[in-house]
Design an enzyme around this catalytic site. Structure first.
Site, mmCIF file in Angstrom:
data_model
loop_
_atom_site.group_PDB
_atom_site.id
_atom_site.type_symbol
_atom_site.label_atom_id
_atom_site.label_comp_id
_atom_site.label_asym_id
_atom_site.label_seq_id
_atom_site.Cartn_x
_atom_site.Cartn_y
_atom_site.Cartn_z
ATOM 1 N N GLN A 112 -69.025 17.475 -12.344
ATOM 2 C CA GLN A 112 -70.296 17.071 -11.752
ATOM 3 C C GLN A 112 -71.420 17.967 -12.258
ATOM 4 O OE1 GLN A 112 -70.545 18.071 -7.595
ATOM 5 N NE2 GLN A 112 -71.820 16.326 -7.110
ATOM 6 N N SER A 115 -76.192 20.493 -9.577
ATOM 7 C CA SER A 115 -76.985 21.683 -9.223
ATOM 8 C C SER A 115 -77.525 22.379 -10.462
ATOM 9 C CB SER A 115 -76.121 22.685 -8.459
ATOM 10 O OG SER A 115 -75.773 22.183 -7.204
ATOM 11 N N SER A 147 -67.298 22.831 -11.302
ATOM 12 C CA SER A 147 -65.861 23.079 -11.370
ATOM 13 C C SER A 147 -65.240 22.101 -12.351
ATOM 14 C CB SER A 147 -65.222 22.950 -9.983
ATOM 15 O OG SER A 147 -65.582 21.735 -9.389
ATOM 16 N N GLU A 230 -68.786 13.211 -1.137
ATOM 17 C CA GLU A 230 -68.334 14.594 -1.253
ATOM 18 C C GLU A 230 -68.165 15.207 0.127
ATOM 19 O OE1 GLU A 230 -71.108 17.327 -3.088
ATOM 20 O OE2 GLU A 230 -69.494 18.717 -3.575
ATOM 21 N N GLU A 363 -77.191 24.810 6.647
ATOM 22 C CA GLU A 363 -78.572 24.663 7.128
ATOM 23 C C GLU A 363 -79.139 23.298 6.731
ATOM 24 O OE1 GLU A 363 -77.257 27.368 5.720
ATOM 25 O OE2 GLU A 363 -77.285 28.596 7.529
#
Lengths: 393, 366
Positions: A112, A115, A147, A230, A363
């Protein structure tokens, strides 16, 4: 005949013709896919039979009991858990035909590319650029927390295709071949000592427009499908009692009476109850979602999972007495799959710190729950209507 | 073991709607608040629930005049009674005492089913399943002794008095007129307590020895397991009311529910209340099926739901700000019910300790 009867008959018929003991693994897996018994809730022709999703658990159990070959689900978690449902939902027929079968059989491993160093919680601010060049896109940028990148043949990738539009609108979703020139994978060492993740540098990487998933500029909506899957994959698996971390800690307690204290017992029982309630909650959620798609409620499960996992892994070290001071191995390695439960307690303590960060920080998930489940006002988003190129970075 | 449905059936939804409509009409928060100022309980409220809705004998089999329903339906009724902090003896009479009578094989249960008798088990309301019963004696055929803080006894017609002995429990059925039940000022006046002096009272033994002990334990276990659903109802009212309030209350020019400090607390509360729903529904389902996992399910439900109900009620007060501390706002009625429920039928800590035995996680090495 009920759907369950039909599924059982088909599994039995398949096993009668394809004996796993005498059929090579890949051939057997391909045949299972072609018979619609890979993921039975997928449509006909794409490894499924259009049966209800909850039947899949029994399918897997039946094949495992018959000695069926496995498709290395732990190595291809991103592929099976995230890429597949997203390709199914948004891919063209040609893309589904091309990708789903080798993905499911484990011939092709997926990673993936979401990010970035400058776009974590605020993923929509991502800056990796994809510029159209004829029938191709040229991609430049840096991705992180990837990963399996070192083993993967394909990646799901989000990149900015229109910097003049607002940040959520200018993103496009791609399926990126990892063998392409310009893809540079470098291990990223983490607090456990190993490198479970990678940084991926993309320099003039050319991706055919054929591998664009969905419309240009629609990448944010598609990425949210991936992320909901996910969160469900991380937090939402119905399990037996004392599964996972609580099982390890409870076993430890039973086997080491010499470490028992009233304070540790108090913590243990409080967490045992929390783990059992979380298990029942995830079963209840699965019952609610039985027919539907994962929604934001999965975020609530992931919050709970992270909190309990961290508390239990911390408690476990204390249960180990003097051995809690030791660590297995600080050597830098690149594990092919995550063996969280098979490692030692001190590894688990450190690795569990990621539980409240990966797949959405706790959060952010509380924002998701409060806004999308509870309907509370959204956070002020001063940047959401500005063109991406004008944002402060 | 497999986990059955933790959701609600259509029949249960219909039952909830009927109970909710009745309570909305007949049990206002101001009626409950008035109990704290000495107003008598409206006897018509229970009559309506018992007769119009037929809830008194919900758990009693149809042959004995009841509705033949299961713990799952009873749990739904308790959720609604918790949601309105209704002052009715449903849990004490139609659940706990009814289970004691059914386990004893006593035909007195028919009086419960008909709505004619309200029955109370005479133990302190804090008594947990499996814990010691208060010592009582029998002198020349008459009961002797006192029991403090008994729930459901003030408006009861019939009392079930367990007298512990060496071989188990002798269970006496005693008419309420035989005893002196003195009301006490209770933390939760929506379930007022009384100190009961049994001295000189005469009754009939309906079970004795080990069967008597089993009957009392069954009543307490069902009470604890289904109290979780009442606690869920309390927690849901507190959560729903607080969520609505923070969306509407404005300070600093915006709804206070938009402040992240509050949003995150509400997200946490949502997760906890969802957990309470799962735990309470599991306990109700396992009680309904009389499955092997009953004791674990009840202990888990009590350990979680009693803490959560108190926590959500406390958060409701805090997140309402000043208005939440007033007598006028109903939040205090829920805090008082939640805190009393936390102690009732065994504290969370008691149930966690029980659980430690049940799942083989002993506290010490010995």
């Amino acid at each position: 005949m009920t759907a369950q009867d039909e599924m059982r008959r088909r599994v039995a018929d398949f096993l009668a013709v394809h004996d796993p003991r005498s059929t090579p693994a890949l051939e057997w897996l391909q045949a299972r896919y072609d018979s619609g018994l890979a993921w039975v809730h997928f449509p006909l022709g794409h490894g499924g039979l259009g049966l209800p999703r909850p039947l899949q658990g029994e399918v897997d159990e039946l094949f495992a009991a018959a000695g069926g070959h496995d498709n290395r689900p732990r190595v291809n978690m991103i592929g099976l858990g995230m890429a597949a449902p997203t390709i199914l939902a948004f891919g063209t027929e040609a893309q589904k035909k091309r990708f789903l079968r080798p993905l499911w059989t484990g011939e092709e491993i997926w990673c993936q590319l979401f990010s970035e160093p400058g776009a974590g919680s605020d993923l929509a601010a991502l800056g990796t650029r994809a510029v159209r060049d004829g029938d191709e896109w040229v991609v430049n940028g840096q991705k992180v927390w990837t990963s399996a990148a070192q083993n993967a043949q394909w990646a799901i990738l989000v990149a900015r295709t229109d910097p003049d539009r607002r940040k959520h609108a200018g993103i496009t979703y791609f399926l990126c071949p990892m063998a392409q020139p310009g893809v540079d994978v470098r291990p990223l060492r983490q607090i456990t000592g190993e490198a479970e993740f990678n940084e991926v540098f993309l320099t003039d990487v050319r991706i055919s427009d054929e591998w664009r998933l969905g419309e240009e500029g629609n990448g944010w909506r598609i990425a949210n499908t991936t992320l909901n899957n996910e969160r469900l994959a991380i937090g939402g698996r119905p399990a037996p009692r004392e599964d996972g971390m609580i099982g390890i800690v409870a076993r430890n307690w039973r086997e080491h009476p010499e470490h028992r204290t009233p304070d540790l017992h108090h913590q243990l029982m409080a967490l045992w109850v929390e783990a059992e309630v979380a298990r029942l909650t995830s079963i209840r959620l699965a019952q609610k979602l039985a027919a539907g798609q994962p929604g934001p409620e999965g975020s609530a499960m992931k919050l709970t999972f992270a909190r309990i996992s961290q508390a239990l892994s911390g408690l476990e070290l204390e249960l180990n007495g003097a051995d809690g001071l030791r660590y297995g191995d600080w050597t830098m390695t690149q594990p092919e799959e995550l063996h969280f439960l098979a490692k030692d307690a001190s590894y688990r303590y450190l690795r569990a710190k990621g539980n409240s960060i990966e797949g959405g920080t706790s959060e952010i998930l509380k924002n998701v729950v409060s806004e999308r489940v509870l309907g509370l006002p959204a956070e002020p988003r001063f940047d959401k209507d500005l063109p991406w190129k004008e944002l402060e970075r | 073991m497999t986990v059955g449905s933790l959701l609600y059936t259509d029949v249960e939804d219909d039952l909830r709607a009927a109970v909710s409509a009745f309570l909305t009409d007949r049990c206002q928060p101001s009626d409950v608040a008035a109990l704290y100022d000495g107003a008598p309980v409206d006897a018509g409220l229970w009559r309506g629930l018992a007769h119009e809705l037929g809830l008194a004998g919900l758990l009693v089999s149809e042959e004995l005049g009841g509705a033949g329903a299961s713990a799952r339906e009873v749990a739904v009724v308790l959720e609604e009674l918790g949601r309105t902090v209704a002052p009715v003896p449903f849990l004490t009479s139609s659940v706990i005492a009814t289970q004691v009578l059914q386990e004893s094989g006593s035909d007195l249960v028919q009086g419960v089913a008909s709505g004619q008798d309200r029955v109370a088990l005479v133990v302190p309301w804090s008594t947990a399943p499996g814990s010691d019963l208060p010592p009582l004696s029998v002198v020349e055929g008459a009961l002797c002794g006192q029991v403090r803080s008994v729930a459901g006894v003030l408006d009861a017609d019939l009392l079930l008095v367990p007298v512990p002995g060496d071989a188990g429990v002798d269970l006496y059925a005693v008419r309420a007129s035989e005893v002196d039940a003195r009301p006490v000022v209770s933390l939760d006046m929506s379930r007022p307590l009384a100190d009961v002096d049994l001295t000189g009272a005469h009754g009939t033994v309906i079970a004795s020895g080990p069967p008597g002990a089993i009957a009392v334990q069954r009543g307490l276990l069902w009470g604890a397991g289904l109290l979780a659903s009442e606690q869920l109802g309390v927690a849901r009212w507190c959560f729903d009311t607080t969520l609505a309030y923070v969306k509407e209350r404005r300070q600093f020019g915006r709804a206070v529910g938009g402040f992240q400090a509050l949003k995150h607390r509400l997200a946490d509360l949502f997760v906890q209340v969802e957990g309470a729903a799962a735990a309470a529904r599991y306990a109700a389902g396992v009680l309904a099926d009389d499955a092997d996992d009953v004791e674990v399910a009840v202990a888990v439900a009590q350990a979680h739901c009693s803490e959560i109900a108190v926590h959500v009620a406390e958060e409701a007060i805090q997140l309402h700000g000043g208005i939440g501390m007033t007598w006028e706002h109903p939040a205090h009625l829920y805090l008082k019910r939640a805190k009393a429920c936390q102690i009732a039928l065994g504290t969370a800590g008691w149930h966690r300790a029980r659980l430690a035995d049940l799942v083989d996680l002993p506290a010490s090495a010995s």
